[in-house]
Enzyme design. Structure first.
Site, PDB file in Angstrom:
ATOM      1  CG  HIS A 106       0.472   1.954  -3.494  1.00 44.28           C
ATOM      2  ND1 HIS A 106       0.661   2.108  -4.988  1.00 44.28           N
ATOM      3  CD2 HIS A 106       0.283   0.826  -3.087  1.00 44.28           C
ATOM      4  CE1 HIS A 106       0.369   0.826  -5.301  1.00 44.28           C
ATOM      5  NE2 HIS A 106       0.187   0.031  -4.332  1.00 44.28           N
ATOM      6  N   GLY A 107      -0.523   6.246  -1.762  1.00 44.84           N
ATOM      7  CA  GLY A 107      -0.422   7.263  -0.641  1.00 44.84           C
ATOM      8  C   GLY A 107      -0.444   8.588  -1.111  1.00 44.84           C
TER       9      GLY A 107
END
Lengths: 485, 335
Positions: free
Chosen positions: A323-324
């Site tokens: 996700h990041g």
């Protein structure tokens, strides 16, 4: 190009009209060209990266298909995976890992110079890298035949409705559709358009409005009591849902108008009564990807309890990282892994005791699930681990329920009473929609309505979005009110 | 599932009709959701005046909003000088010369005024934090016309689309919406709107006791000229051109004041000197700079509501002076 930009709203009808006017064999080419143009609107240079990944996986698929030896196929697969992961790592994670290594080295007394590539993150890289990896793994496994037509394959990878934010499509579903003959279908158009409108409602009426509150609180959490941080975190749960599901609905609706069926990505996730259930309803295409290409290859749940828990934790930690590039995402993923392990324990125990579940029990399960998921969102949204810990400290140390009546704090959240009223009504509509979505296909119902009623519903939806949407603070109406010349 | 050619054609026609319906509704909504304040009512009122009923048209900033009362000026002109003239004050808050030039083109479509009064504070360049708003005052209520398109294209750069369709910007104003915002612009409603501007009687308390020395100075010695910008020159020329075409005389007017937005009246006098030198011919184009007359009029704070705007008493003084100028300087044959 974002779905809520004027350029998309103007260019999509043009793309759709040309698409239906073109003869069959040119349709896919048009989709491929339009998708490349769509991507180039962000940064034209990165089209080479996108086409590079597409070519790499396209040729890897063909080579694997031609190889008879399993071992050679495996080498090709491993090579392809390594290349894709290295690309992803360089663009997305390099700076994070070097930064962490430097920080750890400094802690240990070593003088490590921090190196940064400072590369601009290509939009949607995680999505298309995963989609193409899924394809090569499917070819390796023999689940699908390698695609010979580069245009069809290119259109599958770059298909603009789902290129930058999913759903992460499988070749079995989308690539097959690239070969189908798509004729103009009124039902698909109406259903697709209705779905797009719902997506826009979620995005500009709910998510963008909540974003004002969440940004105000999270960017300056020291000025707010714990109760406001908690409120902002609860609202963030709805913001991210409406933002992401809204985007997905626009993507699915756009594809539907063009005659394509994309997979469902969200299914009323906050109605879940367990975290495992939540993941069956939240970002379904990603969960399914991790299940099929990571969790099951690791052994899944068929290799003993301890290994099953290990597999769950690995899968969710990597999912968090996907996700990041920030440790807060890893913690978020880790928390979901821990929740699932804990749930698994509890479920096992309750199965032995064979307890009947009453309404209160079900309500508590729902509440517990929402609280756990929402607590994890705090890490997801926080700018850093330090901020996340600071906010948790304030929630537990300085809750300040009486501050709910503190006018200054309420005003500092950024939305006035009218906007909060609009938001409250919109959230009620959202919950109601999630409840009825389980029982009926609303978009189909709209299509089946008599034309007059259908038009009325669609016009109302359009104008509700236009009038009640939150379109940013650039228009400072206060200037009008207090202006003295 | 495939459908026949006929069904496809019907669907395409219906889609086009749906789109036309949307455009129609959008323009209706766009007329309803506008920022409705006095500046807009004022313009709408003008557009709904009986044709050719306006003889004197006043345009300018808040200075002329406060200084010129349409009915009162008409009455003074008739009583004192026997001139029967319909006066309309179309000034708007913060009006700049570019907006005057543009609005005038719209204004002469429905009326044929014989005298245009341009208040010159509209020349003073200044950093307007709310420049967008001032531009909106000029453009948002205008019906779509070539003049409007020209104005938007020439004077508004970024964000021009919201000037064609104000609703794009308007719909974020949730905080201060009132019931009026949901009303359409019906004639009946517009008739209900009374005089849009409040009048302040007497000096504001904070000005009581202030010294009047500033107003008693002799400013006639200021001979310096302050050149206006090239764009403003174009605007003035456009105004004079429109006036000439419509056989209108133009009177540049300055209302007495001390200081407004860091611009003292001494600065405005310099602009007026430039206007006088470049454009005034005392035949068709005139200039009345009342800042030069303050000394003789015995001006003081009792005529001001603040440093920039006249109050009720000041307005009466300005109108007497203005009516006298119109009655005596513009020539008898004119009315």
């Amino acid at each position: 190009m974002e779905f809520n930009s004027l350029i998309f709203l103007l260019s999509f009808p043009f793309i759709a009209v040309i698409y239906y006017l073109l003869p069959g064999k040119w349709k896919t080419f048009w989709i491929f060209a339009a998708s490349c143009a769509f991507y180039m609107c962000w940064n034209y240079k990165y089209i080479f990266l996108l086409l590079g990944v597409t070519s790499l996986t396209y040729f890897s698929g063909i080579l694997m298909d031609r190889c008879r030896e399993r071992k050679t196929k495996k080498y090709i697969l491993v090579f392809c995976i390594i290349c894709s992961v290295v690309i992803l790592f360089l663009f997305k994670y390099f700076d994070m890992f070097i930064g962490t290594a430097a920080a750890l080295g400094n802690l240990a007394g070593l003088q490590i110079r921090r190196v940064s590539l400072d590369l601009l993150l290509p939009v949607g890289i995680s999505f298309y890298v995963f989609q193409t990896l899924g394809y090569v793994i499917d070819v390796y496994r023999g689940d699908v035949k390698a695609e010979k037509n580069f245009v069809d394959y290119g259109a599958f990878v770059t298909f603009f409705p789902q290129l930058v934010a999913g759903p992460i499509e499988r070749s079995k579903n989308l690539l097959r559709q690239m070969k189908k003959k798509h004729e103009l279908n009124p039902e698909y158009c109406v259903i697709g358009f209705s779905r797009m409108l719902w997506g826009y409602f979620q995005k500009v009426v709910i998510a963008d409005r909540i974003a004002v509150i969440v940004t105000s609180v999270y960017d300056d959490y020291q000025s707010f009591s714990g109760v406001y941080i908690m409120l902002a975190t609860v609202l963030f749960a709805f913001q991210i849902y409406c933002d992401f599901d809204g985007y997905t609905n626009i993507a699915i609706g756009t594809a539907k108008i063009l005659g394509f069926d994309l997979m469902t990505n969200f299914n009323a996730p906050y109605l879940s009564r367990s975290v495992a259930g939540f993941w069956r309803r939240w970002h379904i295409s990603l969960s399914a990807w991790f299940r099929d290409y990571l969790y099951i290859p690791l052994g899944g749940n068929r290799c003993g309890e301890a290994k099953k828990y290990r597999n769950l934790l690995i899968t969710f930690l990597i999912s968090g990282l996907w996700h990041g590039a920030n440790w807060t995402y890893v913690v978020w993923g880790g928390l979901h892994g821990i929740y699932q392990v804990a749930e698994s324990f509890i479920r096992k125990r309750s199965r032995k005791e064979k307890k009947e579940e009453g309404a209160v029990s079900r309500a508590l399960q729902w509440l517990g699930t929402f609280a756990a998921v929402d607590f994890a969102w705090l890490f997801f949204r926080a700018g850093s681990m330090e901020d996340a810990c600071g906010m948790i400290g304030r929630i537990f140390g300085k809750f300040g329920i009486q501050d709910l009546l503190n006018r200054d704090m309420a005003v500092a959240m950024g939305l006035g009473i009218s906007n909060i009223a609009v938001l409250a009504v919109a959230l009620i509509i959202l919950v109601f929609s999630d409840l009825i979505k389980e029982k009926t296909d609303v978009y189909k119902k709209i299509w089946e309505m008599p034309m007059g009623w259908r038009w009325l519903v669609l016009y109302m939806a359009i104008f509700v979005i236009l009038i009640f949407g939150y379109y940013g603070p650039e228009y400072d109406a206060a200037q009008f009110i207090y202006f003295q010349f | 599932m495939s459908i026949g050619k006929w069904e496809k054609k019907i669907f395409i026609v219906r889609t086009l009709l749906f789109f036309c319906g949307f455009i129609f509704l959008f323009f209706i909504v766009n007329r309803i959701f506008l920022y409705k304040d006095n500046n807009f009512y004022n313009y709408i009122n003008y557009m709904q005046q009986q044709g050719n009923s306006v003889d004197v048209l006043v345009m300018g900033s808040s200075h002329s909003i406060d200084a010129v009362d349409s009915l009162e000026l008409g009455a003074v002109l008739e009583e004192e000088y026997g001139i029967r003239a319909g006066v309309f004050n179309m000034s708007i808050t913060g009006m700049r010369i570019e907006q005057i030039a543009y609005r005038l083109q719209e204004a002469v479509k429905t009326q044929k005024p014989r005298l245009l009064i341009v208040e010159t504070f509209s020349f003073v360049p200044m950093e307007l934090s709310n420049e967008e708003m001032v531009r909106r005052y000029a453009a948002d209520y205008m019906p779509l016309s070539l003049e409007k398109v020209g104005y938007i294209r020439n004077r508004i750069g970024e964000g021009a689309e919201s000037f064609y369709v104000p609703f794009i910007k308007y719909h974020t104003r949730w905080e201060e919406l009132g019931k009026d915002d949901f009303r359409s612009l019906s004639k009946k409603w517009l008739k209900d709107i009374s005089s849009p501007y409040g009048v302040t009687v007497g000096a504001k308390p904070e000005y009581e006791g202030e010294r009047d020395d500033y107003f008693q100075q002799d400013f006639t010695s200021i001979s310096e000229c302050r050149e206006i910008s090239d764009e403003q020159k174009e605007d003035v020329e456009a105004i004079l051109e429109t006036a000439k075409k419509n056989q209108m005389k133009v009177l540049f007017l300055s209302v007495p004041y001390k200081k407004q937005m860091d611009v003292p009246s001494t600065e405005l006098i310099k602009y007026n000197n430039y206007i006088r030198e470049m454009y005034v011919d005392d035949e068709n184009v005139f200039l009345l700079d009342m800042n030069l007359l303050m000394n003789g009029l015995g001006w003081g704070y009792e005529y001001m509501q603040d440093d920039g705007h006249v109050n009720d008493a000041g307005r009466k003084e300005v109108m007497d002076c203005l009516a006298k100028y119109i009655g005596t300087s513009l020539g008898e044959e004119w009315f």
